[in-house]
Design a protein around this motif. Structure first.
Motif, PDB file in Angstrom:
ATOM      1  N   ASP A 238       0.828  -1.209   0.000  1.00  0.00           N
ATOM      2  CA  ASP A 238       0.000   0.000   0.000  1.00  0.00           C
ATOM      3  C   ASP A 238       0.861   1.257   0.000  1.00  0.00           C
ATOM      4  O   ASP A 238       0.584   2.218  -0.724  1.00  0.00           O
ATOM      5  CB  ASP A 238      -0.912  -0.003   1.226  1.00  0.00           C
ATOM      6  CG  ASP A 238      -2.030  -1.032   1.111  1.00  0.00           C
ATOM      7  OD1 ASP A 238      -2.130  -1.671   0.046  1.00  0.00           O
ATOM      8  OD2 ASP A 238      -2.787  -1.195   2.086  1.00  0.00           O
ATOM      9  N   ARG A 239       1.920   1.277   0.846  1.00  0.00           N
ATOM     10  CA  ARG A 239       2.768   2.471   0.926  1.00  0.00           C
ATOM     11  C   ARG A 239       3.464   2.730  -0.408  1.00  0.00           C
ATOM     12  O   ARG A 239       3.621   3.886  -0.822  1.00  0.00           O
ATOM     13  CB  ARG A 239       3.805   2.314   2.031  1.00  0.00           C
ATOM     14  CG  ARG A 239       3.281   2.112   3.438  1.00  0.00           C
ATOM     15  CD  ARG A 239       2.522   3.316   3.987  1.00  0.00           C
ATOM     16  NE  ARG A 239       1.114   3.302   3.594  1.00  0.00           N
ATOM     17  CZ  ARG A 239       0.191   2.543   4.187  1.00  0.00           C
ATOM     18  NH1 ARG A 239       0.526   1.744   5.185  1.00  0.00           N
ATOM     19  NH2 ARG A 239      -1.068   2.587   3.781  1.00  0.00           N
ATOM     20  N   SER A 240       3.910   1.674  -1.083  1.00  0.00           N
ATOM     21  CA  SER A 240       4.576   1.846  -2.376  1.00  0.00           C
ATOM     22  C   SER A 240       3.607   2.391  -3.414  1.00  0.00           C
ATOM     23  O   SER A 240       3.941   3.313  -4.175  1.00  0.00           O
ATOM     24  CB  SER A 240       5.157   0.503  -2.842  1.00  0.00           C
ATOM     25  OG  SER A 240       5.725   0.614  -4.124  1.00  0.00           O
ATOM     26  N   ARG A 241       2.396   1.829  -3.440  1.00  0.00           N
ATOM     27  CA  ARG A 241       1.402   2.288  -4.417  1.00  0.00           C
ATOM     28  C   ARG A 241       1.039   3.755  -4.168  1.00  0.00           C
ATOM     29  O   ARG A 241       0.881   4.540  -5.107  1.00  0.00           O
ATOM     30  CB  ARG A 241       0.158   1.399  -4.328  1.00  0.00           C
ATOM     31  CG  ARG A 241      -0.915   1.720  -5.354  1.00  0.00           C
ATOM     32  CD  ARG A 241      -1.953   0.624  -5.452  1.00  0.00           C
ATOM     33  NE  ARG A 241      -2.547   0.308  -4.168  1.00  0.00           N
ATOM     34  CZ  ARG A 241      -2.333  -0.830  -3.500  1.00  0.00           C
ATOM     35  NH1 ARG A 241      -1.527  -1.754  -4.007  1.00  0.00           N
ATOM     36  NH2 ARG A 241      -2.920  -1.055  -2.328  1.00  0.00           N
ATOM     37  N   GLU A 242       0.928   4.123  -2.883  1.00  0.00           N
ATOM     38  CA  GLU A 242       0.566   5.500  -2.540  1.00  0.00           C
ATOM     39  C   GLU A 242       1.641   6.494  -2.975  1.00  0.00           C
ATOM     40  O   GLU A 242       1.337   7.544  -3.539  1.00  0.00           O
ATOM     41  CB  GLU A 242       0.344   5.598  -1.028  1.00  0.00           C
ATOM     42  CG  GLU A 242      -0.924   4.893  -0.560  1.00  0.00           C
ATOM     43  CD  GLU A 242      -0.921   4.628   0.931  1.00  0.00           C
ATOM     44  OE1 GLU A 242      -1.929   4.088   1.440  1.00  0.00           O
ATOM     45  OE2 GLU A 242       0.086   4.962   1.601  1.00  0.00           O
ATOM     46  N   ILE A 243       2.891   6.149  -2.697  1.00  0.00           N
ATOM     47  CA  ILE A 243       3.963   7.101  -3.004  1.00  0.00           C
ATOM     48  C   ILE A 243       4.184   7.228  -4.502  1.00  0.00           C
ATOM     49  O   ILE A 243       4.625   8.264  -4.997  1.00  0.00           O
ATOM     50  CB  ILE A 243       5.264   6.714  -2.265  1.00  0.00           C
ATOM     51  CG1 ILE A 243       6.116   7.955  -2.022  1.00  0.00           C
ATOM     52  CG2 ILE A 243       6.042   5.641  -3.011  1.00  0.00           C
ATOM     53  CD1 ILE A 243       7.216   7.770  -0.997  1.00  0.00           C
ATOM     54  N   HIS A 244       3.821   6.187  -5.252  1.00  0.00           N
ATOM     55  CA  HIS A 244       3.890   6.276  -6.717  1.00  0.00           C
ATOM     56  C   HIS A 244       2.868   7.269  -7.256  1.00  0.00           C
ATOM     57  O   HIS A 244       3.041   7.807  -8.358  1.00  0.00           O
ATOM     58  CB  HIS A 244       3.666   4.901  -7.349  1.00  0.00           C
ATOM     59  CG  HIS A 244       4.914   4.086  -7.493  1.00  0.00           C
ATOM     60  ND1 HIS A 244       5.851   4.319  -8.472  1.00  0.00           N
ATOM     61  CD2 HIS A 244       5.386   3.046  -6.762  1.00  0.00           C
ATOM     62  CE1 HIS A 244       6.840   3.454  -8.354  1.00  0.00           C
ATOM     63  NE2 HIS A 244       6.601   2.674  -7.323  1.00  0.00           N
TER      64      HIS A 244
ATOM     65  N   THR B 100       3.206   6.194   8.147  1.00  0.00           N
ATOM     66  CA  THR B 100       2.421   5.747   9.287  1.00  0.00           C
ATOM     67  C   THR B 100       2.887   4.386   9.763  1.00  0.00           C
ATOM     68  O   THR B 100       3.444   3.601   8.997  1.00  0.00           O
ATOM     69  CB  THR B 100       0.922   5.657   8.916  1.00  0.00           C
ATOM     70  OG1 THR B 100       0.182   5.184  10.044  1.00  0.00           O
ATOM     71  CG2 THR B 100       0.709   4.703   7.746  1.00  0.00           C
ATOM     72  N   SER B 101       2.675   4.130  11.041  1.00  0.00           N
ATOM     73  CA  SER B 101       2.961   2.811  11.612  1.00  0.00           C
ATOM     74  C   SER B 101       1.683   2.126  12.082  1.00  0.00           C
ATOM     75  O   SER B 101       1.727   1.096  12.749  1.00  0.00           O
ATOM     76  CB  SER B 101       3.932   2.942  12.798  1.00  0.00           C
ATOM     77  OG  SER B 101       3.330   3.726  13.832  1.00  0.00           O
TER      78      SER B 101
END
Length: 309
Positions: free
Chosen positions: A33-39, A46-47
């Motif tokens: 999710d974090r990778s998709r968001e930053i793309h 967030t943790s």
């Protein structure tokens, strides 16, 4: 018929196990999710609901070659490993067997499905099984798509009962990829690539080539999927080897032995599989000519005969 087909069914287990280990860490930290968001330009540092895997429990449904290898790797991450299999198997390392699937589901923080494709295993995981899994646990499937009810899994994820899932194989409908899991948060989908590494392919090619060479040089058929399994041995000096592939019918061995009885046979072995029979006989060289091959080839039930010198 009469041509052995060799495979290397266990050379992919390291690649599959490593893939599952990566799934476990990626899901625990919501990396997908974090990778998709930053793309897409979203900085979501967030943790929330992110955890270490150390000290958690990994439940293996199926403890074959891949499952047991995965258990060994998981222990290096300080995961507790439990497993359930319909066959009683010796644990490797500190892995612990459980008596039922439900017992595993109640304990495991990560459930990994790694089973054979059989009619009995179709839809092994459905609504009932997902409900019995621990709250906020994770589900991973590296077996085959039809083993899982994807809609039931999607419902468990949407409700928040499960924290994430990773599937290396999903069900295709009419040759098209469609799944209710597409677009869900903390869900990793890959196109059946768990065993696809250059390393595994090199090992597979090497093992198959070695099997073919052993068959040519010694007559060994160990590892062939369609052939009687006979392990050849080193050909002693002063001997030649007769290989006879024949139909597995009554009386054929008597016919073969009748021909071999006129020669000095040092060692002989026979195995059968379904319709095929396979015989290896070592004969003293001074007594042998190509005539023996012709005699065996003329038998009504002979498929193929050759001689190794």
């Amino acid at each position: 018929m009469g041509i052995p087909v060799f495979t290397a069914p266990y050379q992919h287990q390291t690649s599959v196990s490593e893939m599952v280990i990566s799934y476990i860490v990626l899901l625990a930290r919501q990396i997908g999710d974090r990778s998709r968001e930053i793309h897409t330009g979203e900085w979501n540092k967030t943790s929330n609901n992110c955890h270490e895997v150390r000290g958690k429990t990994l439940g293996l449904v199926g403890y074959g070659h891949c499952g047991s290898q995965l258990g060994v790797m998981a222990e290096a991450l300080s995961l507790r490993v439990i497993f359930y299999d319909v066959v009683s198997l010796m644990p490797i390392g500190r892995a612990e067997p459980v008596s039922s699937l439900n017992e595993l589901l109640e304990q495991a923080d990560y459930v990994v499905l790694n089973i054979s494709k059989t009619p009995e295993n179709n839809k092994l995981f459905g609504k009932e099984q997902f409900q019995k899994m621990k709250s906020s646990s994770y589900f991973i499937n590296v077996s085959y798509g039809d083993a899982v009810d994807e809609q039931a899994l999607a419902d468990a994820l949407k409700s928040g009962h499960l924290a994430g899932a990773a599937l290396d194989t999903v069900t295709a409908t009419n040759g098209k990829f469609e799944s209710p899991l597409v677009g869900l948060k903390n869900v990793i989908l890959t196109p059946g690539i768990a065993s696809y590494t250059i390393d595994s392919f090199v090992r597979i090619v090497s093992e198959v080539c070695e099997s073919i060479v052993r068959y040519i040089k010694e007559g060994t058929t160990t590892g062939a999927v369609n052939f009687p399994s006979v392990a050849g041995w080193k050909l002693a000096p002063g001997n030649c080897r007769i290989l006879c592939i024949h139909y597995n019918v009554r009386g054929v061995l008597r016919e073969i032995d009748h021909i071999l009885s006129t020669y000095n046979v040092g060692k002989q072995i026979l195995d059968t599989k379904d319709r095929l029979g396979y015989l290896i006989a070592d004969v003293k060289t001074e007594n042998v000519s190509t005539e023996i091959v012709s005699q065996l080839a003329m038998l009504a039930n002979t498929i193929r005969t050759r001689i190794i010198q």
